[in-house]
Design a protein around this motif. Structure first.
Motif, PDB file in Angstrom:
ATOM      1  N   UNK A  64       0.784  -1.259   0.070  1.00 20.88           N
ATOM      2  CA  UNK A  64       0.052  -0.027   0.136  1.00 20.88           C
ATOM      3  C   UNK A  64       1.024   1.306   0.246  1.00 20.88           C
ATOM      4  N   UNK A  65       0.213   2.196  -0.379  1.00 19.98           N
ATOM      5  CA  UNK A  65       1.049   3.504  -0.231  1.00 19.98           C
ATOM      6  C   UNK A  65       0.846   3.860   1.153  1.00 19.98           C
ATOM      7  N   UNK A  66       2.027   4.856   1.506  1.00 18.66           N
ATOM      8  CA  UNK A  66       2.265   5.041   2.735  1.00 18.66           C
ATOM      9  C   UNK A  66       0.963   5.588   3.641  1.00 18.66           C
ATOM     10  N   UNK A  67       0.152   6.446   3.035  1.00 18.66           N
ATOM     11  CA  UNK A  67      -0.859   6.973   3.590  1.00 18.66           C
ATOM     12  C   UNK A  67      -2.060   5.834   4.012  1.00 18.66           C
ATOM     13  N   UNK A  68      -2.077   4.846   3.398  1.00 22.12           N
ATOM     14  CA  UNK A  68      -2.759   3.471   3.652  1.00 22.12           C
ATOM     15  C   UNK A  68      -2.417   2.632   4.823  1.00 22.12           C
ATOM     16  N   UNK A  69      -1.138   2.949   5.166  1.00 22.63           N
ATOM     17  CA  UNK A  69      -0.223   2.077   6.081  1.00 22.63           C
ATOM     18  C   UNK A  69      -1.358   1.627   7.385  1.00 22.63           C
ATOM     19  N   UNK A  70      -1.682   2.738   7.984  1.00 24.51           N
ATOM     20  CA  UNK A  70      -2.305   2.751   9.269  1.00 24.51           C
ATOM     21  C   UNK A  70      -3.670   1.978   9.190  1.00 24.51           C
ATOM     22  N   UNK A  71      -4.331   2.411   8.169  1.00 28.61           N
ATOM     23  CA  UNK A  71      -5.855   2.042   8.110  1.00 28.61           C
ATOM     24  C   UNK A  71      -5.780   0.415   7.692  1.00 28.61           C
ATOM     25  N   UNK A  72      -4.638  -0.041   7.062  1.00 34.82           N
ATOM     26  CA  UNK A  72      -4.692  -1.139   6.682  1.00 34.82           C
ATOM     27  C   UNK A  72      -4.528  -2.074   7.945  1.00 34.82           C
ATOM     28  N   UNK A  73      -3.547  -1.608   8.802  1.00 32.72           N
ATOM     29  CA  UNK A  73      -3.110  -2.503   9.836  1.00 32.72           C
ATOM     30  C   UNK A  73      -4.227  -2.508  10.756  1.00 32.72           C
ATOM     31  N   UNK A  74      -4.983  -1.390  11.121  1.00 32.27           N
ATOM     32  CA  UNK A  74      -6.025  -1.259  12.157  1.00 32.27           C
ATOM     33  C   UNK A  74      -7.155  -2.228  11.404  1.00 32.27           C
ATOM     34  N   UNK A  75      -7.592  -2.159  10.126  1.00 33.08           N
ATOM     35  CA  UNK A  75      -8.454  -3.102   9.660  1.00 33.08           C
ATOM     36  C   UNK A  75      -8.173  -4.681  10.049  1.00 33.08           C
ATOM     37  N   UNK A  76      -7.014  -5.002   9.726  1.00 36.70           N
ATOM     38  CA  UNK A  76      -6.405  -6.295   9.884  1.00 36.70           C
ATOM     39  C   UNK A  76      -6.464  -6.765  11.487  1.00 36.70           C
ATOM     40  N   UNK A  77      -6.153  -5.687  12.288  1.00 34.22           N
ATOM     41  CA  UNK A  77      -6.131  -5.989  13.609  1.00 34.22           C
ATOM     42  C   UNK A  77      -7.476  -6.366  14.088  1.00 34.22           C
ATOM     43  N   UNK A  78      -8.548  -5.072  13.720  1.00 34.18           N
ATOM     44  CA  UNK A  78      -9.822  -5.321  14.080  1.00 34.18           C
ATOM     45  C   UNK A  78     -10.632  -6.363  13.604  1.00 34.18           C
ATOM     46  N   UNK A  79     -10.420  -6.874  12.311  1.00 34.35           N
ATOM     47  CA  UNK A  79     -11.311  -7.840  11.908  1.00 34.35           C
ATOM     48  C   UNK A  79     -10.795  -9.469  12.157  1.00 34.35           C
ATOM     49  N   UNK A  80      -9.526  -9.556  12.371  1.00 38.60           N
ATOM     50  CA  UNK A  80      -8.872 -10.790  12.475  1.00 38.60           C
ATOM     51  C   UNK A  80      -8.831 -11.343  14.011  1.00 38.60           C
ATOM     52  N   UNK A  81      -8.941 -10.381  14.856  1.00 38.65           N
ATOM     53  CA  UNK A  81      -8.759 -10.782  16.182  1.00 38.65           C
ATOM     54  C   UNK A  81      -9.824 -11.607  16.884  1.00 38.65           C
ATOM     55  N   UNK A  82      -9.529 -12.640  17.597  1.00 36.98           N
ATOM     56  CA  UNK A  82     -10.633 -13.200  18.353  1.00 36.98           C
ATOM     57  C   UNK A  82     -10.398 -13.129  19.919  1.00 36.98           C
ATOM     58  N   UNK A  83      -9.268 -12.706  19.980  1.00 38.79           N
ATOM     59  CA  UNK A  83      -8.812 -12.644  21.672  1.00 38.79           C
ATOM     60  C   UNK A  83      -8.132 -13.704  22.440  1.00 38.79           C
ATOM     61  N   UNK A  84      -7.753 -14.699  21.482  1.00 37.10           N
ATOM     62  CA  UNK A  84      -7.308 -16.164  21.912  1.00 37.10           C
ATOM     63  C   UNK A  84      -5.824 -16.195  21.412  1.00 37.10           C
ATOM     64  N   UNK A  85      -5.070 -16.991  22.000  1.00 37.28           N
ATOM     65  CA  UNK A  85      -3.841 -17.220  21.626  1.00 37.28           C
ATOM     66  C   UNK A  85      -3.767 -17.557  20.024  1.00 37.28           C
ATOM     67  N   UNK A  86      -3.030 -17.361  19.300  1.00 33.78           N
ATOM     68  CA  UNK A  86      -3.018 -17.858  17.863  1.00 33.78           C
ATOM     69  C   UNK A  86      -3.590 -16.995  16.888  1.00 33.78           C
ATOM     70  N   UNK A  87      -4.057 -15.721  17.291  1.00 33.07           N
ATOM     71  CA  UNK A  87      -4.698 -14.883  16.166  1.00 33.07           C
ATOM     72  C   UNK A  87      -3.667 -14.453  15.042  1.00 33.07           C
ATOM     73  N   UNK A  88      -2.415 -14.529  15.265  1.00 34.83           N
ATOM     74  CA  UNK A  88      -1.607 -14.179  14.131  1.00 34.83           C
ATOM     75  C   UNK A  88      -0.609 -13.009  14.380  1.00 34.83           C
ATOM     76  N   UNK A  89      -0.095 -12.542  13.251  1.00 34.60           N
ATOM     77  CA  UNK A  89       1.043 -11.540  13.308  1.00 34.60           C
ATOM     78  C   UNK A  89       0.972 -10.790  12.131  1.00 34.60           C
ATOM     79  N   UNK A  90       1.479  -9.516  12.298  1.00 36.63           N
ATOM     80  CA  UNK A  90       1.586  -8.499  11.348  1.00 36.63           C
ATOM     81  C   UNK A  90       3.012  -7.881  11.133  1.00 36.63           C
ATOM     82  N   UNK A  91       3.463  -8.082   9.896  1.00 34.69           N
ATOM     83  CA  UNK A  91       4.817  -7.381   9.872  1.00 34.69           C
ATOM     84  C   UNK A  91       4.929  -6.418   8.684  1.00 34.69           C
ATOM     85  N   UNK A  92       5.638  -5.131   8.915  1.00 37.82           N
ATOM     86  CA  UNK A  92       5.592  -4.213   7.972  1.00 37.82           C
ATOM     87  C   UNK A  92       6.885  -3.754   7.500  1.00 37.82           C
TER      88      UNK A  92
END
Length: 112
Positions: A64-92
């Motif tokens: 993504x372009x730099x201006x989309x970095x934060x919204x992309x990360x926040x979207x993944x964090x919000x939509x992928x989280x279950x609150x349990x161990x094993x939800x995953x990782x994000x690398x930038x």
């Protein structure tokens, strides 16, 4: 430009994909992957013990372009989280350049 790589639960893929589409991230690549986690104990189902050390996940690669970095990360964090161990990782990581093969265009405009 930034490359955002996310390893998420396969069960959350549809939710993450739709959430990314809703914020304007319309193109990314993904793979089914297997990894090793910190969980050491197995699970028993109908008297049969199954190892949970090999974890089935989905690997997303998004540029993504730099201006989309934060919204992309926040979207993944919000939509992928279950609150349990094993939800995953994000690398930038930084992307220094990008080319559109069809036209030879170069730079951030190729991501639109």
């Amino acid at each position: 430009m930034k490359k955002i790589e996310a390893i998420i639960r396969k069960s959350k893929f549809s939710t993450v994909k739709e959430a990314l589409h809703n914020v304007g991230v319309n193109f990314f690549s993904y793979w089914d992957v297997t990894g090793l986690g910190n969980e050491k104990e197995g699970h028993v189902y109908r008297g049969i013990s199954y190892s949970t050390s090999d974890i089935q996940r989905r690997y997303l690669s998004i540029v993504v372009n730099d201006d989309f970095e934060e919204v992309t990360i926040k979207t993944i964090l919000d939509s992928a989280a279950t609150g349990e161990v094993g939800d995953g990782k994000i690398f930038v990581s930084d992307i220094t350049d990008c080319y559109r093969i069809r036209t030879g265009e170069r730079g951030g405009e190729t991501l639109k």
